[in-house]
Design an enzyme around this catalytic site. Sequence first.
Site, PDB file in Angstrom:
ATOM      1  N   LYS A 189      -7.637  -1.600 -10.275  1.00 48.96           N
ATOM      2  CA  LYS A 189      -8.202  -1.903  -8.956  1.00 48.96           C
ATOM      3  C   LYS A 189      -7.405  -1.199  -7.871  1.00 48.96           C
ATOM      4  CE  LYS A 189      -7.671  -4.836  -5.781  1.00 48.96           C
ATOM      5  NZ  LYS A 189      -7.882  -3.884  -4.659  1.00 48.96           N
ATOM      6  N   CYS A 298       8.096   2.201  -0.863  1.00 50.27           N
ATOM      7  CA  CYS A 298       8.889   0.986  -1.103  1.00 50.27           C
ATOM      8  C   CYS A 298      10.364   1.328  -1.249  1.00 50.27           C
ATOM      9  CB  CYS A 298       8.369   0.210  -2.300  1.00 50.27           C
ATOM     10  SG  CYS A 298       7.589   1.215  -3.534  1.00 50.27           S
TER      11      CYS A 298
HETATM   12  P1  ADP Z   1      -0.614  -4.368   1.937  1.00 52.65           P
HETATM   13  O1  ADP Z   1      -0.403  -5.692   2.608  1.00 52.65           O
HETATM   14  O2  ADP Z   1       0.439  -3.392   2.243  1.00 52.65           O
HETATM   15  O3  ADP Z   1      -2.009  -3.836   2.024  1.00 52.65           O
HETATM   16  P2  ADP Z   1      -0.971  -5.696  -0.533  1.00 52.65           P
HETATM   17  O4  ADP Z   1       0.117  -6.235  -1.379  1.00 52.65           O
HETATM   18  O5  ADP Z   1      -1.804  -6.698   0.201  1.00 52.65           O
HETATM   19  O6  ADP Z   1      -0.357  -4.629   0.397  1.00 52.65           O
HETATM   20  O7  ADP Z   1      -1.980  -4.828  -1.411  1.00 52.65           O
HETATM   21  C1  ADP Z   1      -1.668  -4.225  -2.625  1.00 52.65           C
HETATM   22  C2  ADP Z   1      -2.820  -4.450  -3.585  1.00 52.65           C
HETATM   23  O8  ADP Z   1      -2.966  -5.841  -3.828  1.00 52.65           O
HETATM   24  C3  ADP Z   1      -4.170  -3.964  -3.084  1.00 52.65           C
HETATM   25  O9  ADP Z   1      -4.895  -3.402  -4.173  1.00 52.65           O
HETATM   26  C4  ADP Z   1      -4.827  -5.244  -2.627  1.00 52.65           C
HETATM   27  O10 ADP Z   1      -6.238  -5.187  -2.657  1.00 52.65           O
HETATM   28  C5  ADP Z   1      -4.324  -6.213  -3.666  1.00 52.65           C
HETATM   29  N1  ADP Z   1      -4.389  -7.635  -3.289  1.00 52.65           N
HETATM   30  C6  ADP Z   1      -4.245  -8.175  -2.059  1.00 52.65           C
HETATM   31  N2  ADP Z   1      -4.372  -9.520  -2.112  1.00 52.65           N
HETATM   32  C7  ADP Z   1      -4.589  -9.835  -3.421  1.00 52.65           C
HETATM   33  C8  ADP Z   1      -4.793 -11.058  -4.139  1.00 52.65           C
HETATM   34  N3  ADP Z   1      -4.804 -12.245  -3.512  1.00 52.65           N
HETATM   35  N4  ADP Z   1      -4.980 -11.005  -5.468  1.00 52.65           N
HETATM   36  C9  ADP Z   1      -4.956  -9.826  -6.118  1.00 52.65           C
HETATM   37  N5  ADP Z   1      -4.786  -8.634  -5.508  1.00 52.65           N
HETATM   38  C10 ADP Z   1      -4.600  -8.637  -4.181  1.00 52.65           C
END
Ligand code: ADP
Length: 504
Positions: A189, A298
């Site tokens: 994903k 990172c």
């Molecule tokens: P940022 O805040 O820098 O965008 P994230 O950690 O939110 O980084 O995003 C990294 C990945 O995690 C992306 O593919 C995002 O879609 C996914 N993601 C965000 N929230 C969730 C969740 N609750 N469960 C699974 N994947 C998630």
Amino acid sequence: MAPAAHSPSPAPAPEPRRYDRLFIGGAWVAPRSGRMIRSIDPSTEEVWAEVAEADASDVDDAVAAARSALRGPWSRLSPTRRGELLARLATLMRRDADRLAEVESRDNGKPLRDTRGEVLRAADWIAFFAGAADKINGEQIPFRPDALAYTRREPVGVVAAILPWNSPISLCSWKLGPALAAGNTMVLKPAEQTPASLIELARLVEEAGFPDGVVNVVPGFGAIAGAALVAHKGVAKVSFTGDHRTARKIMVSAADTLKRCTFECGGKSPYIVFADADLDKGLTVATHSAFRSTGQSCSAGSRVFVERPAYEAFAERLAARAGRIRVGMPLDPRTHIGPQTSAEQREKTERYIALGLEEGGRALCGGGRPASLPRGYFVEPTVFVDLPNTARLAREEVFGPVALVIPFDDEEEAVALANDTDYGLVGGLWTSDVTRAHRVAGRIEAGLVSVNTFRPVHHMLPYGGFKMSGIGRENGLEVLKEYTEVKTIVVELSSEPPGDPFAD
Ligand code: ADP
């Protein structure tokens, strides 16, 4: 009569590129919801691509396809043949490096020369694990003379790879290479901000000839497709790269079915410069370490600690070099760094710059948006001084082109400052004293410490975080442990009847 004067109207934006299918079970399928993600080119703020959006029902299909591939043709393929498919994928990635790089640059705004290098390195990653596929051995254990005891390393199952937006192809290869080498199947994903490049990669997976369902690609939003994937009963392992707050949510959700999790999260990496170091080399590397990829890494060296006698000159020279970094359009070959990947990320960086000033810091350079780039999510490289290690700018990950320079007086203080952080991903150390180099490297709380060199992130070297920077390791042969379950088998060799404790 003179022709009416008219000002030229701006060229209409080209139609967005369409990627309207998900890659599930070896087929290109329309998303069940019919929805599309709009991917914005961060250098123009225009929608440059529309990409099929997966929801929970598409995720169900992808996991089902990955499960049937796991039990089906993939499990019957020899490790050598698995490796051969990975090697073919690496070759195709090299062949199509320009096209993949262009898509990645449009999606996330990194300069083409960076994304091209990343795609080529990602191919090296895949090739390395192609070679590892038939070298994943168990052990024979001399348990007792009349028994044969041995271990097998078996695939964990369906691996969900949740990817971030800063380096989608590169970070995907970190997971795909070892996961497939070890015989797992995958659902990938990509992040909602950068959904296109992994669809391009899926085309190469298809061309390489992997059995249907071994790799599935479902672009989607974190809260929808991502959440569905990590909660799914059919997924055995989650490999995630992203924010530690998201990792926390994933851990809670994955706990329900005791999924294996590998997390690679952020950092606030220390870069320690002793006054006896080769300061010219140290400066070049510090600049690169803090600002490459617009700070969206990172492992960015965002806290630069400099021994007092060298401090002032080093900070000024770092600011001067940062001021010469060419911020520009990603497809321009002269560009050193592009924009931030999203409007949200630029706002976050700007909030931290404002906070640094409020906390009493002084920006020696940058601090704003480049005047020559009125559109796009650009931010100038910024060097802060006069802030302590306790300031929020020193403690929280910005993920933008912002470095903070802090002085120290001796080795003890340098180590204490470097380790006084919630994170522990990488550390950089510059000194010409070989004894001190090893002593300090051993004391830095981080998964990777570089001494007098550039952050050596490489497929051969284990990589991952201490503390809030993650759980588990990627890269190197070490990572294969993360994608295998150990099964112990004991076979009785004696023909004597077993002792019967219930005999009398
Ligand atoms: P940022 O805040 O820098 O965008 P994230 O950690 O939110 O980084 O995003 C990294 C990945 O995690 C992306 O593919 C995002 O879609 C996914 N993601 C965000 N929230 C969730 C969740 N609750 N469960 C699974 N994947 C998630």
